[in-house]
Motif scaffolding. Structure first.
Motif, PDB file in Angstrom:
ATOM      1  N   THR A 110       0.874  -1.154   0.000  1.00 59.59           N
ATOM      2  CA  THR A 110       0.000   0.000   0.000  1.00 59.59           C
ATOM      3  C   THR A 110       0.917   1.211   0.000  1.00 59.59           C
ATOM      4  O   THR A 110       1.716   1.388   0.915  1.00 59.59           O
ATOM      5  N   VAL A 111       0.814   2.012  -1.044  1.00 64.28           N
ATOM      6  CA  VAL A 111       1.730   3.132  -1.227  1.00 64.28           C
ATOM      7  C   VAL A 111       1.514   4.180  -0.142  1.00 64.28           C
ATOM      8  O   VAL A 111       0.392   4.582   0.141  1.00 64.28           O
ATOM      9  N   GLY A 112       2.623   4.604   0.458  1.00 62.16           N
ATOM     10  CA  GLY A 112       2.610   5.655   1.472  1.00 62.16           C
ATOM     11  C   GLY A 112       3.255   6.907   0.896  1.00 62.16           C
ATOM     12  O   GLY A 112       2.841   7.400  -0.155  1.00 62.16           O
ATOM     13  N   ALA A 113       4.301   7.363   1.530  1.00 57.56           N
ATOM     14  CA  ALA A 113       5.004   8.566   1.071  1.00 57.56           C
ATOM     15  C   ALA A 113       5.808   8.249  -0.185  1.00 57.56           C
ATOM     16  O   ALA A 113       6.304   7.135  -0.372  1.00 57.56           O
ATOM     17  N   VAL A 114       5.932   9.260  -1.040  1.00 57.17           N
ATOM     18  CA  VAL A 114       6.720   9.134  -2.272  1.00 57.17           C
ATOM     19  C   VAL A 114       7.612  10.356  -2.363  1.00 57.17           C
ATOM     20  O   VAL A 114       7.147  11.487  -2.237  1.00 57.17           O
ATOM     21  N   GLY A 115       8.894  10.116  -2.547  1.00 56.12           N
ATOM     22  CA  GLY A 115       9.846  11.216  -2.651  1.00 56.12           C
ATOM     23  C   GLY A 115      10.350  11.383  -4.063  1.00 56.12           C
ATOM     24  O   GLY A 115       9.778  10.849  -5.018  1.00 56.12           O
ATOM     25  N   GLU A 116      11.430  12.085  -4.188  1.00 54.07           N
ATOM     26  CA  GLU A 116      12.028  12.368  -5.487  1.00 54.07           C
ATOM     27  C   GLU A 116      12.453  11.090  -6.202  1.00 54.07           C
ATOM     28  O   GLU A 116      12.229  10.939  -7.390  1.00 54.07           O
ATOM     29  N   ASP A 117      13.080  10.172  -5.469  1.00 55.53           N
ATOM     30  CA  ASP A 117      13.602   8.958  -6.089  1.00 55.53           C
ATOM     31  C   ASP A 117      13.308   7.707  -5.260  1.00 55.53           C
ATOM     32  O   ASP A 117      14.023   6.728  -5.331  1.00 55.53           O
ATOM     33  N   TRP A 118      12.238   7.737  -4.482  1.00 52.86           N
ATOM     34  CA  TRP A 118      11.916   6.617  -3.606  1.00 52.86           C
ATOM     35  C   TRP A 118      10.426   6.573  -3.325  1.00 52.86           C
ATOM     36  O   TRP A 118       9.704   7.527  -3.570  1.00 52.86           O
ATOM     37  N   LEU A 119       9.993   5.415  -2.812  1.00 52.23           N
ATOM     38  CA  LEU A 119       8.627   5.276  -2.334  1.00 52.23           C
ATOM     39  C   LEU A 119       8.654   4.437  -1.077  1.00 52.23           C
ATOM     40  O   LEU A 119       9.581   3.666  -0.837  1.00 52.23           O
ATOM     41  N   SER A 120       7.654   4.630  -0.251  1.00 49.09           N
ATOM     42  CA  SER A 120       7.529   3.822   0.954  1.00 49.09           C
ATOM     43  C   SER A 120       6.099   3.313   1.016  1.00 49.09           C
ATOM     44  O   SER A 120       5.221   3.803   0.310  1.00 49.09           O
ATOM     45  N   GLY A 121       5.905   2.332   1.860  1.00 50.91           N
ATOM     46  CA  GLY A 121       4.568   1.790   2.012  1.00 50.91           C
ATOM     47  C   GLY A 121       4.573   0.592   2.932  1.00 50.91           C
ATOM     48  O   GLY A 121       5.603   0.230   3.502  1.00 50.91           O
ATOM     49  N   ALA A 122       3.404   0.005   3.058  1.00 49.61           N
ATOM     50  CA  ALA A 122       3.239  -1.159   3.927  1.00 49.61           C
ATOM     51  C   ALA A 122       3.111  -2.410   3.077  1.00 49.61           C
ATOM     52  O   ALA A 122       2.248  -2.494   2.204  1.00 49.61           O
ATOM     53  N   GLU A 123       4.008  -3.350   3.343  1.00 48.87           N
ATOM     54  CA  GLU A 123       3.919  -4.673   2.737  1.00 48.87           C
ATOM     55  C   GLU A 123       3.454  -5.593   3.849  1.00 48.87           C
ATOM     56  O   GLU A 123       4.257  -6.067   4.651  1.00 48.87           O
ATOM     57  N   GLY A 124       2.148  -5.760   3.939  1.00 47.50           N
ATOM     58  CA  GLY A 124       1.587  -6.479   5.080  1.00 47.50           C
ATOM     59  C   GLY A 124       1.843  -5.669   6.333  1.00 47.50           C
ATOM     60  O   GLY A 124       1.604  -4.460   6.355  1.00 47.50           O
ATOM     61  N   PRO A 125       2.399  -6.289   7.382  1.00 45.41           N
ATOM     62  CA  PRO A 125       2.652  -5.550   8.622  1.00 45.41           C
ATOM     63  C   PRO A 125       3.957  -4.754   8.612  1.00 45.41           C
ATOM     64  O   PRO A 125       4.206  -3.962   9.505  1.00 45.41           O
ATOM     65  N   ARG A 126       4.800  -4.968   7.590  1.00 48.83           N
ATOM     66  CA  ARG A 126       6.112  -4.311   7.545  1.00 48.83           C
ATOM     67  C   ARG A 126       6.084  -3.046   6.697  1.00 48.83           C
ATOM     68  O   ARG A 126       5.447  -3.003   5.655  1.00 48.83           O
ATOM     69  N   GLU A 127       6.814  -2.044   7.163  1.00 51.09           N
ATOM     70  CA  GLU A 127       7.025  -0.830   6.379  1.00 51.09           C
ATOM     71  C   GLU A 127       8.262  -1.056   5.518  1.00 51.09           C
ATOM     72  O   GLU A 127       9.256  -1.613   5.988  1.00 51.09           O
ATOM     73  N   VAL A 128       8.191  -0.635   4.267  1.00 47.28           N
ATOM     74  CA  VAL A 128       9.328  -0.797   3.366  1.00 47.28           C
ATOM     75  C   VAL A 128       9.645   0.525   2.673  1.00 47.28           C
ATOM     76  O   VAL A 128       8.771   1.387   2.522  1.00 47.28           O
ATOM     77  N   LEU A 129      10.882   0.642   2.275  1.00 52.58           N
ATOM     78  CA  LEU A 129      11.382   1.797   1.543  1.00 52.58           C
ATOM     79  C   LEU A 129      12.063   1.243   0.298  1.00 52.58           C
ATOM     80  O   LEU A 129      12.919   0.357   0.398  1.00 52.58           O
ATOM     81  N   ILE A 130      11.666   1.746  -0.879  1.00 52.63           N
ATOM     82  CA  ILE A 130      12.173   1.209  -2.138  1.00 52.63           C
ATOM     83  C   ILE A 130      12.693   2.357  -3.009  1.00 52.63           C
ATOM     84  O   ILE A 130      11.955   3.318  -3.256  1.00 52.63           O
ATOM     85  N   PRO A 131      13.934   2.257  -3.482  1.00 54.65           N
ATOM     86  CA  PRO A 131      14.403   3.258  -4.447  1.00 54.65           C
ATOM     87  C   PRO A 131      13.591   3.124  -5.737  1.00 54.65           C
ATOM     88  O   PRO A 131      13.380   2.011  -6.226  1.00 54.65           O
ATOM     89  N   ALA A 132      13.121   4.213  -6.288  1.00 55.23           N
ATOM     90  CA  ALA A 132      12.309   4.155  -7.512  1.00 55.23           C
ATOM     91  C   ALA A 132      13.084   3.493  -8.647  1.00 55.23           C
ATOM     92  O   ALA A 132      12.503   2.786  -9.467  1.00 55.23           O
ATOM     93  N   GLY A 133      14.393   3.676  -8.675  1.00 55.52           N
ATOM     94  CA  GLY A 133      15.213   3.074  -9.723  1.00 55.52           C
ATOM     95  C   GLY A 133      15.307   1.564  -9.632  1.00 55.52           C
ATOM     96  O   GLY A 133      15.737   0.918 -10.590  1.00 55.52           O
ATOM     97  N   ALA A 134      14.914   0.980  -8.500  1.00 51.82           N
ATOM     98  CA  ALA A 134      14.956  -0.467  -8.349  1.00 51.82           C
ATOM     99  C   ALA A 134      13.690  -1.131  -8.879  1.00 51.82           C
ATOM    100  O   ALA A 134      13.656  -2.347  -9.050  1.00 51.82           O
ATOM    101  N   VAL A 135      12.664  -0.347  -9.145  1.00 49.89           N
ATOM    102  CA  VAL A 135      11.392  -0.907  -9.621  1.00 49.89           C
ATOM    103  C   VAL A 135      11.515  -1.233 -11.101  1.00 49.89           C
ATOM    104  O   VAL A 135      11.913  -0.398 -11.904  1.00 49.89           O
ATOM    105  N   ARG A 136      11.190  -2.475 -11.442  1.00 51.48           N
ATOM    106  CA  ARG A 136      11.257  -2.921 -12.832  1.00 51.48           C
ATOM    107  C   ARG A 136       9.894  -2.863 -13.508  1.00 51.48           C
ATOM    108  O   ARG A 136       9.807  -2.670 -14.716  1.00 51.48           O
ATOM    109  N   SER A 137       8.806  -3.074 -12.740  1.00 49.68           N
ATOM    110  CA  SER A 137       7.455  -2.939 -13.295  1.00 49.68           C
ATOM    111  C   SER A 137       6.485  -2.701 -12.150  1.00 49.68           C
ATOM    112  O   SER A 137       6.773  -2.998 -10.997  1.00 49.68           O
ATOM    113  N   ALA A 138       5.334  -2.134 -12.519  1.00 49.79           N
ATOM    114  CA  ALA A 138       4.311  -1.829 -11.524  1.00 49.79           C
ATOM    115  C   ALA A 138       2.934  -2.066 -12.125  1.00 49.79           C
ATOM    116  O   ALA A 138       2.681  -1.701 -13.266  1.00 49.79           O
ATOM    117  N   VAL A 139       2.071  -2.687 -11.337  1.00 51.08           N
ATOM    118  CA  VAL A 139       0.682  -2.914 -11.734  1.00 51.08           C
ATOM    119  C   VAL A 139      -0.198  -2.290 -10.669  1.00 51.08           C
ATOM    120  O   VAL A 139       0.055  -2.450  -9.478  1.00 51.08           O
TER     121      VAL A 139
END
Length: 181
Positions: A64-93
């Motif tokens: 579930t998408v939370g905050a989104v920055g210049e080159d990153w996104l954060s959100g909840a993957e189940g009970p865990r919070e995650v931080l992902i560099p936007a450049g690491a994303v290969r595809s999105a649905v």
């Protein structure tokens, strides 16, 4: 009467040509507007929604998408919070069809080191994933311009800073995802 018919035909042709030109200009304006959209703008418009990502290395992440920055996104993957560099994303649905630009100039400039430094201030236990799997797990110890250091520790245990010589330095370019331990 023929003159009226001729003028009517000319007027109809002119109106049709004007309408076609207007539609063409609108279509071009839409294409130009869409060409300026950024991936992070689409993510920002998807806040609160669930998206399914494939990140470098093939890992699938539903969050579930939370905050989104210049080159990153954060959100909840189940009970865990995650931080992902936007450049690491290969595809999105599941992204919103619209986009939302960041209105705040200050927030627009916040790169991935900003949320990492917040985790550092919170003395967060993290798991750092790269394309090959887990790169480091433990206490976030330092965040530099292009590197982060993690002091290995079992979940729930806060290691002492004296053990910092065992810290794992991870270049931010290698990071695919950071999650809470």
């Amino acid at each position: 009467m023929r003159w009226e018919s001729l003028f009517d035909d000319m007027e109809t042709s002119f109106a049709a040509a004007s309408e076609a030109e207007l539609e063409s200009e609108i279509a071009e304006a839409v294409r130009l507007e869409r060409s300026a959209l950024r991936f992070t703008d689409r993510l920002r418009a998807s806040r609160g929604s669930e998206v399914h990502l494939v990140v470098a290395g093939g890992r699938r992440v539903s969050l579930t998408v939370g905050a989104v920055g210049e080159d990153w996104l954060s959100g909840a993957e189940g009970p865990r919070e995650v931080l992902i560099p936007a450049g690491a994303v290969r595809s999105a649905v599941g992204l919103a069809r619209r986009a939302e630009t960041e209105r705040s100039h200050a927030r627009r400039r916040l790169g991935i080191t900003a949320p990492l430094r917040q985790l550092l201030r919170d003395r967060a236990q993290v798991v750092v994933f790269g394309a090959e799997g887990i790169l480091a797990e433990g206490l976030l110890l330092e965040v530099g311009r292009d590197v982060m250091e993690v002091l290995p520790a079992p979940p729930g245990e806060i290691p002492r800073r004296r053990a910092a010589q065992g810290a794992v330095a991870v270049p931010l370019a290698a990071v695919v995802m950071v999650s809470g331990a």
